[in-house]
Design an enzyme around this catalytic site. Structure first.
Site, PDB file in Angstrom:
ATOM      1  N   HIS A 155      -3.883   6.867 -20.508  1.00 45.23           N
ATOM      2  CA  HIS A 155      -4.019   7.831 -21.618  1.00 45.23           C
ATOM      3  C   HIS A 155      -3.984   7.125 -22.975  1.00 45.23           C
ATOM      4  O   HIS A 155      -3.576   7.726 -23.961  1.00 45.23           O
ATOM      5  CB  HIS A 155      -2.905   8.889 -21.583  1.00 45.23           C
ATOM      6  CG  HIS A 155      -2.683   9.499 -20.235  1.00 45.23           C
ATOM      7  ND1 HIS A 155      -3.289  10.669 -19.825  1.00 45.23           N
ATOM      8  CD2 HIS A 155      -1.940   9.079 -19.182  1.00 45.23           C
ATOM      9  CE1 HIS A 155      -2.909  10.946 -18.581  1.00 45.23           C
ATOM     10  NE2 HIS A 155      -2.101  10.000 -18.165  1.00 45.23           N
ATOM     11  N   SER A 276     -19.750  -6.258 -44.056  1.00 43.79           N
ATOM     12  CA  SER A 276     -20.127  -4.997 -44.687  1.00 43.79           C
ATOM     13  C   SER A 276     -20.831  -5.302 -45.999  1.00 43.79           C
ATOM     14  O   SER A 276     -20.544  -6.309 -46.639  1.00 43.79           O
ATOM     15  CB  SER A 276     -18.871  -4.175 -44.939  1.00 43.79           C
ATOM     16  OG  SER A 276     -19.079  -3.264 -45.997  1.00 43.79           O
ATOM     17  N   LYS A 282     -14.417  -6.815 -44.654  1.00 45.64           N
ATOM     18  CA  LYS A 282     -14.774  -6.334 -43.324  1.00 45.64           C
ATOM     19  C   LYS A 282     -15.369  -7.405 -42.411  1.00 45.64           C
ATOM     20  O   LYS A 282     -16.139  -8.251 -42.818  1.00 45.64           O
ATOM     21  CB  LYS A 282     -15.786  -5.182 -43.422  1.00 45.64           C
ATOM     22  CG  LYS A 282     -15.208  -3.866 -43.897  1.00 45.64           C
ATOM     23  CD  LYS A 282     -14.114  -3.310 -43.016  1.00 45.64           C
ATOM     24  CE  LYS A 282     -14.630  -2.620 -41.783  1.00 45.64           C
ATOM     25  NZ  LYS A 282     -15.409  -1.416 -42.092  1.00 45.64           N
ATOM     26  N   GLU A 289     -20.377  -2.631 -30.527  1.00 47.07           N
ATOM     27  CA  GLU A 289     -20.799  -1.261 -30.873  1.00 47.07           C
ATOM     28  C   GLU A 289     -22.237  -0.998 -30.438  1.00 47.07           C
ATOM     29  O   GLU A 289     -22.562   0.081 -29.944  1.00 47.07           O
ATOM     30  CB  GLU A 289     -20.662  -1.033 -32.381  1.00 47.07           C
ATOM     31  CG  GLU A 289     -19.212  -0.982 -32.839  1.00 47.07           C
ATOM     32  CD  GLU A 289     -19.107  -0.987 -34.356  1.00 47.07           C
ATOM     33  OE1 GLU A 289     -19.091   0.104 -34.932  1.00 47.07           O
ATOM     34  OE2 GLU A 289     -19.065  -2.076 -34.945  1.00 47.07           O
TER      35      GLU A 289
END
Ligand code: ARG
Length: 465
Positions: A155, A276, A282, A289
């Site tokens: 979980h 970024s 970043k 992704e």
């Protein structure tokens, strides 16, 4: 002029040509188409259906077309519809009469069924090899982290102590099934549709066993209607690739979580991260992704083909021309994702201290504490309740279980003795989970050995591409 223009009074509308033509995408089947035609012509000659001379001219002409295509010197024509007719008309242009004899006893329906099957058969070993490269990377990383304690989750809540090796090897086990699923697909597609004709075989004395053997198939397909209308192998491939991508997307999701500041279990190499345009700090896990995102298009391909095939009456229907693009796209996607994913895993930096720190909070040794009391004679259910109360006490006092003093513990149960601290030690908790398949180092060593053996046994013999 179209090869089939005989019964028509006028040309097809240009819009129909645009809709009908598959040459913009099925030109990728040129190698398979030539291979199939060569086997077919050789069989026709052996059976005395065409002359030896015609066969020789056809073979030579096809070899030349293959060279021309590979040199980029063949112009594919939209009004020749597809790869089959483009090659056939070029052959006739070049060798004359003999070229017109190639299609004897054959239809584009069995021709395309063969080409597509050959294409799938050629690509599966590539995907298997790429999967095994990723398996190798997993073995190597796992071998370095048999003693790296991290929290195991259920979980997404810290649950029990495992090692990073154990976590990686779970993906190793998933990818093993991907390999064997693809091998199964190869085994079932090992039948040759050539000679099924348009749908009903042919009156010529063709020898389907000969072409099947020449093309490396175990046997000809049993039924001519099935021969031209079966696309199960493409659906199996797409299902296999969908499951594979589902695995990669789960792995990607964890990579993304692990590189976040909230976890910081790993750091990706600069070569496999992006920045970024506005936030200077970043470093983004775009590779993971994109792999996660591209999973959607592979599923899409599976659903596309399932839907194309749904309710199609026997035998060939033009709908089936829609089978190719989803398979091409899914293979391109997987073949692009796997190597870069492997390189990302190989180069990522693991941060064991951060994993260990995360493991130290969240009471992931609570089960071990209950097991300790159980070993001292308390029934497990009672031990479970007692430790639950201790956890509540610790939470209120902002402490870990091992920070409780012996008198505090003994207040909860007289069964606690000095050795409890050994049992609460996370390294011990992990190492004692030595049941078969567990995270103990001896068990992860065994898993790594088996995986290495699997890689050696399943590496495709020759890597044809
Ligand atoms: N381009 C077609 C396909 O990909 C080849 C088969 C055409 N057959 C036909 N009867 N029109 O399916």
């Amino acid at each position: 002029m179209k090869l089939w223009s005989g019964r028509f009074g006028k040309d097809t509308d240009a819009l129909v040509d645009a809709l009908n033509a598959s040459i913009p995408f099925d030109q990728r089947l040129y190698k398979e188409d030539i291979q199939g035609s060569q086997a077919h012509a050789a069989m026709l000659a052996k059976q005395g259906i065409i002359t030896k001379e015609d066969n020789e001219a056809i073979q030579k002409g096809l070899r030349q077309i293959l060279l021309d295509i590979e040199k980029g010197e063949m112009e594919f024509k939209l009004d020749q519809e597809d790869i089959h007719m483009n090659i056939e008309s070029r052959l006739t242009e070049q060798i004359g009469q003999a070229g017109k004899r190639l299609h004897t006893g054959r239809s584009r329906n069995d021709q395309v069924a063969l080409d597509f099957r050959l294409f799938v058969r050629r690509h599966i070993p590539t995907v298997i090899s790429q999967l095994l490269q990723l398996e190798k990377a997993i073995c190597q990383k796992a071998a370095q982290h048999k003693n790296t304690v991290m929290p195991g989750y259920t979980h997404l809540q810290r649950a029990q102590p495992i090692s990073f090796a154990q976590h990686l090897l779970a993906y190793g086990a998933m990818l093993k099934r991907d390999v064997t699923r693809l091998e199964d697909c190869l085994e079932r597609l090992d039948e040759c549709p050539l000679g099924s004709g348009a749908l009903a075989g042919t009156t010529y004395p063709i020898d389907r066993h000969q072409t099947a053997q020449a093309l490396g198939f175990a046997a000809p397909m049993e039924n001519s209607l099935d021969g031209v209308s079966d696309r199960d192998y493409a659906l199996e491939l797409l299902s296999d690739l969908s499951i594979l991508m589902m695995h990669l997307s789960r792995f990607s999701e964890e990579i993304i979580l692990w590189c976040s500041w909230e976890f910081k279990f790993i750091e990706l190499d600069d070569a496999y991260s992006t920045g970024s345009s506005i936030m200077p700090q970043k470093k983004n896990p775009d590779v993971a992704e994109l792999v996660r995102g591209k999973t959607g298009r592979v599923y899409g391909s599976l659903i596309t083909l399932l839907t194309v095939m749904k309710s199609l009456p026997l035998a060939y229907n033009k709908d089936m021309q829609e089978d190719k693009e989803p398979v091409f796209d899914a293979l391109d996607t997987v073949e692009m994702c796997l190597p870069v994913f492997t390189a990302m895993i190989e180069t990522m930096k693991v941060l064991p201290e951060n994993m260990r720190r995360a493991a130290g909070h969240g009471f992931i040794n609570a089960t071990d504490c209950a097991d300790y009391l159980t070993r001292k004679g308390l029934p497990f259910r009672d031990a479970y309740t007692l430790v639950g109360q201790l956890v509540a006490q610790c939470t209120a006092q902002n402490k870990t279980l091992e920070e409780l003093t012996l008198p505090e513990l003994q207040k909860a149960s007289p069964l606690f003795e000095e050795d409890i601290y050994q049992s609460l030690n996370l390294e011990n908790c992990m190492a004692l989970r030595a049941s078969y398949g567990g995270p103990a180092p001896a068990e992860t060593s065994r898993q790594i050995e088996n995986l290495e053996q699997f890689i050696a046994e399943h590496t495709p013999k020759e890597e044809s591409k």
